[in-house]
Design a protein around this motif. Structure first.
Motif, PDB file in Angstrom:
ATOM      1  N   LEU A   1      12.003   1.266   3.516  1.00  0.00           N
ATOM      2  CA  LEU A   1      10.591   0.912   3.550  1.00  0.00           C
ATOM      3  C   LEU A   1      10.062   0.955   4.975  1.00  0.00           C
ATOM      4  O   LEU A   1      10.817   0.723   5.934  1.00  0.00           O
ATOM      5  CB  LEU A   1      10.384  -0.487   2.973  1.00  0.00           C
ATOM      6  N   PRO A   2       8.783   1.242   5.162  1.00  0.00           N
ATOM      7  CA  PRO A   2       8.197   1.176   6.507  1.00  0.00           C
ATOM      8  C   PRO A   2       8.323  -0.230   7.083  1.00  0.00           C
ATOM      9  O   PRO A   2       8.393  -1.228   6.361  1.00  0.00           O
ATOM     10  CB  PRO A   2       6.728   1.550   6.262  1.00  0.00           C
ATOM     11  N   THR A   3       8.338  -0.301   8.403  1.00  0.00           N
ATOM     12  CA  THR A   3       8.543  -1.594   9.068  1.00  0.00           C
ATOM     13  C   THR A   3       7.456  -2.592   8.708  1.00  0.00           C
ATOM     14  O   THR A   3       7.722  -3.791   8.554  1.00  0.00           O
ATOM     15  CB  THR A   3       8.568  -1.398  10.587  1.00  0.00           C
ATOM     16  N   ILE A   4       6.239  -2.099   8.523  1.00  0.00           N
ATOM     17  CA  ILE A   4       5.130  -3.007   8.224  1.00  0.00           C
ATOM     18  C   ILE A   4       5.273  -3.643   6.845  1.00  0.00           C
ATOM     19  O   ILE A   4       4.693  -4.681   6.554  1.00  0.00           O
ATOM     20  CB  ILE A   4       3.799  -2.237   8.337  1.00  0.00           C
ATOM     21  N   VAL A   5       6.077  -3.036   5.980  1.00  0.00           N
ATOM     22  CA  VAL A   5       6.327  -3.563   4.638  1.00  0.00           C
ATOM     23  C   VAL A   5       7.715  -4.175   4.528  1.00  0.00           C
ATOM     24  O   VAL A   5       7.884  -5.239   3.918  1.00  0.00           O
ATOM     25  CB  VAL A   5       6.131  -2.453   3.581  1.00  0.00           C
ATOM     26  N   GLY A   6       8.709  -3.514   5.092  1.00  0.00           N
ATOM     27  CA  GLY A   6      10.088  -3.971   4.947  1.00  0.00           C
ATOM     28  C   GLY A   6      10.464  -5.040   5.944  1.00  0.00           C
ATOM     29  O   GLY A   6      11.278  -4.802   6.847  1.00  0.00           O
ATOM     30  N   ASN A   7       9.874  -6.252   5.819  1.00  0.00           N
ATOM     31  CA  ASN A   7      10.205  -7.368   6.707  1.00  0.00           C
ATOM     32  C   ASN A   7      10.097  -8.671   5.939  1.00  0.00           C
ATOM     33  O   ASN A   7       9.531  -8.724   4.842  1.00  0.00           O
ATOM     34  CB  ASN A   7       9.286  -7.383   7.927  1.00  0.00           C
ATOM     35  N   HIS A   8      10.639  -9.729   6.538  1.00  0.00           N
ATOM     36  CA  HIS A   8      10.669 -11.035   5.869  1.00  0.00           C
ATOM     37  C   HIS A   8       9.262 -11.588   5.623  1.00  0.00           C
ATOM     38  O   HIS A   8       9.024 -12.255   4.615  1.00  0.00           O
ATOM     39  CB  HIS A   8      11.464 -12.039   6.701  1.00  0.00           C
ATOM     40  N   PHE A   9       8.358 -11.340   6.539  1.00  0.00           N
ATOM     41  CA  PHE A   9       7.029 -11.931   6.409  1.00  0.00           C
ATOM     42  C   PHE A   9       6.275 -11.331   5.228  1.00  0.00           C
ATOM     43  O   PHE A   9       5.622 -12.053   4.460  1.00  0.00           O
ATOM     44  CB  PHE A   9       6.246 -11.724   7.713  1.00  0.00           C
TER      45      PHE A   9
ATOM     46  N   LEU B   1       6.435 -13.254  -2.398  1.00  0.00           N
ATOM     47  CA  LEU B   1       7.150 -14.275  -3.162  1.00  0.00           C
ATOM     48  C   LEU B   1       6.315 -15.538  -3.316  1.00  0.00           C
ATOM     49  O   LEU B   1       6.304 -16.159  -4.381  1.00  0.00           O
ATOM     50  CB  LEU B   1       8.474 -14.603  -2.475  1.00  0.00           C
ATOM     51  N   LYS B   2       5.613 -15.927  -2.261  1.00  0.00           N
ATOM     52  CA  LYS B   2       4.777 -17.125  -2.333  1.00  0.00           C
ATOM     53  C   LYS B   2       3.700 -16.965  -3.387  1.00  0.00           C
ATOM     54  O   LYS B   2       3.414 -17.908  -4.150  1.00  0.00           O
ATOM     55  CB  LYS B   2       4.148 -17.395  -0.960  1.00  0.00           C
ATOM     56  N   ARG B   3       3.104 -15.770  -3.452  1.00  0.00           N
ATOM     57  CA  ARG B   3       2.060 -15.543  -4.444  1.00  0.00           C
ATOM     58  C   ARG B   3       2.622 -15.539  -5.852  1.00  0.00           C
ATOM     59  O   ARG B   3       2.024 -16.096  -6.782  1.00  0.00           O
ATOM     60  CB  ARG B   3       1.342 -14.225  -4.145  1.00  0.00           C
ATOM     61  N   LEU B   4       3.784 -14.925  -6.049  1.00  0.00           N
ATOM     62  CA  LEU B   4       4.383 -14.869  -7.377  1.00  0.00           C
ATOM     63  C   LEU B   4       4.826 -16.254  -7.841  1.00  0.00           C
ATOM     64  O   LEU B   4       4.614 -16.636  -8.998  1.00  0.00           O
ATOM     65  CB  LEU B   4       5.562 -13.902  -7.382  1.00  0.00           C
ATOM     66  N   ILE B   5       5.445 -17.016  -6.941  1.00  0.00           N
ATOM     67  CA  ILE B   5       5.900 -18.357  -7.308  1.00  0.00           C
ATOM     68  C   ILE B   5       4.710 -19.258  -7.599  1.00  0.00           C
ATOM     69  O   ILE B   5       4.717 -20.045  -8.554  1.00  0.00           O
ATOM     70  CB  ILE B   5       6.785 -18.946  -6.195  1.00  0.00           C
ATOM     71  N   GLY B   6       3.647 -19.133  -6.793  1.00  0.00           N
ATOM     72  CA  GLY B   6       2.444 -19.929  -7.045  1.00  0.00           C
ATOM     73  C   GLY B   6       1.799 -19.602  -8.375  1.00  0.00           C
ATOM     74  O   GLY B   6       1.216 -20.480  -9.025  1.00  0.00           O
TER      75      GLY B   6
END
Length: 834
Positions: free
Chosen positions: A437-445, A451-456
């Motif tokens: 994945l590109p760096t702008i997408v493939g990172n923890h942030f 994940l925060k949106r899906l869990i919420g």
């Protein structure tokens, strides 16, 4: 736009209708109702028979009923009444008569004279009534004219009819006089005998003035409507023809209501039953009612029949401008759910090509249906792109969420990721089919945001699929992100989700143990090591967690095991925690103390506490001491033993000594509230009255704590009164309240005698007063209220020595107080307490 008519102001008028209006309109008999058409032959034969002469009272009652039916039918059905059958525009011509003697009548000049002789009605009231009558007729004529024009004017006429209908239902309610009828127009006649009760209850409900007040049904209206109607269905089925159309429309209006803050979870089931009953009664459903009935049939499980009914209605409902949009939107939704995506796409195409301002979001069900079909993911993606193109800048975050959920639920994570990228970035960025994945997408942030949106949103399974997919793309989730998913699974408290949380947490623990083992072996070697794959290495499709567990991971499992009473699992978790070399923390210790108290006994829990705090030097917290005080027998058993209570008094003083000597701080205001309460109530149950006074004085110095008035009342009433709410216990609490009030008044009077102003007491003075009241209350409990002060002080000094706080309570050494003072870690929380 036509001017505002009097029909819109009916809510301001009286429901009374004059007798002359009734007599004039009553001459023209209204057309028979549709549901009575099949009895026309009987009606004709009956009309040919010679009818017996009617009395004046019977004639008036019949005329009243005719007028009510004509007026309400016009307001609810939009059909012209016989009031103006020939389309005349001239006002009604009314002749007035007065019965001078029996059988002799004299014609009156005008309405004013009629009002004077018939009941003292003056000319102003009579003119107002005449004006009301003519304006009502003019309103009906205006609605007829608008309907004849067609187009937008017809829509305006329909809206005015609906307003007229709401006002009649809310205000008029079919009454024809100051007192009105017993049930009003909304009444089902013709039922007697054993079947009368259920129908009578339904009629009583229909006659309520509170029903649909303000035009919006209340939750109670929905409940009562179905309650009474379902009870009367079997009786009504014997004579469906007795149910007027107005009643059917009223029931439909209530049971079909949704929105406006009113929940109607059984709406579709009720609509299905009601539509079947109306069909059995031969009542023709309006176009909007047919659409809702087809949808209800589909959701009730009759999917093939509902779709067939929808297809048959294309030439009727589907061709009318007012129902065109709703018809094709319903078809798209039903065909998509049924799996007939081709027909759904044709219906959507017809709708989108029309001039009815279609909403492109109707394509979302098609995206969901195509994504669920095997081999149609790309086709679903193309439909999503078309929808996004049509919406443009009006596409909302909720629309993206719908699309993402549609792909995630069928495990098309790559398409879901691409949709999330489209939502997050304005420019085009295609990531499908890429290994890295590109760096702008493939990172923890970026992963954390998703994940925060899906869990919420509650899509926990979708969040787990994202974690496994992105790890294969080289992006491993951080511990805090997986801990959030584990906590969300555990909070649902469902067996399946708890199992998933347990498996993921232990996978993280295994990763931590492997890391510790590798670190230990690396430290024992004098040269670098190279890792090689082991036999039976999992395939790329299998998920092997590489994120290592943290203290929070262990804490989540420990809390869950403790709450569920899984003491063996908690023991195993503690063993793994020690092997993980994370260093014990107070939270884990607190859970183990609770578990040992329930499974192995209080002594095992106390021994474990002493080993952790005094040998391994783990710092406790406020919850540690709360857990310790809960190990006392007075807090565990209902029937107390005097010997065990005496032992608890000694152990409780030792716990308090540790509480003072240990180096810990308050973490929250809740701890500041619960810990003093646990200490004082435990000592009260153990009858350690001297320890209570010493503990309160110590907490005053170290915590700046003074017992609130509510706690004093509970202490005065006793702990037994708090377990069960009964009249006897409530009387005890009231008696305790009076006792505390009298003690407070006593100390307030003492303060006033010393020259103070009770109205200007400072916060510190009020706290000192509460502490004094507390000590006097404890002496009352100990039956030592009249004891000499010197003897009481000797007992308190001895207790202070045993509790290790003599320097704080009696000597008040500033250095000792400063050393052991427990202040908040959070300055804001400390300010709240102070």
């Amino acid at each position: 736009m036509p001017p505002r008519t009097f029909a819109l102001d009916l809510s301001r008028t009286s429901s009374y209708v004059c007798q002359s209006c009734i007599a004039s309109i009553g001459r023209a008999r209204p057309n028979p109702q549709p549901w009575l058409a099949r009895n026309a032959s009987n009606a004709a034969r009956a009309a040919r028979r010679q009818r017996a002469p009617m009395t004046t009272k019977q004639m008036e009652e019949e005329q009243q009923q005719r007028f009510q039916e004509a007026l309400l039918r016009e307001a609810q059905k939009g059909e012209p009444t016989d009031i103006d059958e020939q389309g005349a525009t001239e006002p009604l011509s009314v002749n007035y008569f007065n019965e001078e003697t029996e059988g002799q009548y004299r014609q009156l000049r005008d309405g004013a004279e009629f009002g004077a002789v018939s009941g003292g009605i003056d000319s102003e009231i009579s003119e107002a009534i005449n004006d009301l009558e003519q304006k009502m007729v003019q309103t009906i004529q205006m609605l007829d004219s608008l309907e004849k024009v067609g187009g937008s004017e017809q829509d305006k006429a329909e809206e005015l009819r609906r307003q007229f209908k709401r006002i009649l239902r809310d205000k008029y309610k079919g009454k024809t006089g100051p007192e009105g009828e017993s049930y009003g127009v909304l009444r089902i006649p013709g039922f007697t005998g054993v079947r009368q009760r259920a129908v009578a209850n339904l009629n009583s409900f229909l006659a309520r003035d509170s029903v649909v007040k303000g035009g919006v049904p209340k939750p109670r209206d929905l409940f009562d409507c179905w309650k009474y109607y379902s009870a009367a269905r079997s009786s009504l089925a014997t004579q469906w023809s007795n149910v007027p159309r107005e009643v059917w429309d009223f029931l439909w209006m209530i049971l079909s209501h949704e929105g406006g803050g009113v929940e109607n979870p059984n709406r579709m089931h009720h609509m299905y039953i009601l539509a079947k009953d109306m069909q059995a009664a031969g009542v023709v459903l309006r176009d909007s009612q047919q659409l809702l009935a087809i949808e209800a049939m589909f959701l009730e499980g009759w999917q093939d029949e509902a779709i067939e009914a929808w297809k048959k209605a294309v030439a009727t409902i589907g061709s009318k401008p007012e129902t065109f949009k709703g018809y094709y939107e319903l078809g798209v939704r039903m065909c998509s759910l049924h799996g007939d995506t081709d027909r759904a796409m044709r219906a959507a195409d017809t709708l989108l090509r029309s001039s009815e301002s279609p909403n492109p979001r109707i394509m979302i069900p098609i995206v969901r249906a195509l994504a669920a079909k095997e081999g149609s993911a790309e086709e679903a993606w193309e439909v999503y792109k078309d929808m996004r193109s049509l919406l443009g800048d009006t596409m909302q975050i909720e629309d993206y969420d719908e699309v993402i959920a549609a792909f995630l639920v069928v495990n098309h994570v790559e398409h879901a990721l691409q949709a999330f990228v489209d939502m997050m970035f304005s420019g085009p960025m295609d990531i499908r089919g890429k290994t890295r994945l590109p760096t702008i997408v493939g990172n923890h942030f970026f992963l954390g945001k998703w994940l925060k949106r899906l869990i919420g949103a509650g899509d926990l399974d979708g969040a787990y699929k994202v974690v496994t997919f992105l790890q294969r793309k080289g992006v491993a989730a951080s511990p805090i992100q997986l801990n959030g998913l584990i906590g969300a699974w555990l909070r649902t408290e469902t067996a399946d989700n708890v199992k998933k949380a347990d498996q993921l947490a232990w996978a993280m623990i295994k990763a931590r143990l492997d890391f510790v083992d590798l670190r230990r072996r690396t430290a024992a070697m004098d040269r670098p090591i190279r890792l090689v794959p082991r036999d039976g290495e999992p395939t790329p499709d299998d998920y092997v967690c590489t994120t290592r567990a943290t203290v929070e991971t262990f804490s989540l499992l420990a809390e869950n095991y403790s709450a569920r009473g899984l003491h063996d699992d908690l023991e195993e978790l503690w063993t793994a925690f020690e092997m993980a070399e994370l260093g014990p923390n107070s939270y884990m210790i607190n859970q183990i103390i609770k578990s040992y108290t329930e499974s192995k006994g209080p002594q095992e829990a106390i021994d474990f506490y002493e080993q952790m705090t005094k040998i391994r030097h783990v710092r406790p917290d406020a919850h540690t001491f709360i857990a310790l005080y809960n190990t006392l027998s007075v807090n565990r058993v209902v029937k107390r033993d005097s010997k065990l209570s005496a032992d608890d008094a000694v152990i409780g003083r030792q716990f308090f000594q540790d509480l003072v000597k240990m180096d810990w701080k308050f973490d929250s205001v809740d701890e500041y509230t619960y810990l003093p309460r646990a200490v004082l109530f435990s000592m009260l149950k153990a009858k350690d009255h001297a320890g209570m006074i010493v503990a309160a004085r110590t907490m005053k110095e170290l915590f700046n704590y003074s017992p609130p008035e509510q706690l004093l009342i509970e202490l005065a009433a006793g702990t037994a009164t708090l377990r069960v709410q009964s009249k006897r216990n409530m009387d005890r609490i009231m008696e305790a309240s009076r006792l505390i009030e009298s003690l407070i008044r006593k100390h307030t009077q003492v303060f006033a005698d010393l020259g103070g102003d009770p109205a200007k007491m400072t916060t510190q003075e009020k706290e000192n007063q509460l502490c004094a009241v507390f000590e006097e209350l404890v002496l009352v409990k100990a039956h030592a209220a009249n004891a000499e002060r010197s003897a009481v002080n000797n007992i308190l000094a001895q207790a202070a020595e045993e509790m290790g706080v003599f320097d704080i309570v009696f000597m008040r050494d500033p250095a000792v107080i400063r050393k052991h003072r427990k202040v908040m870690k959070n300055k804001d929380a400390e300010d709240d307490v102070d």
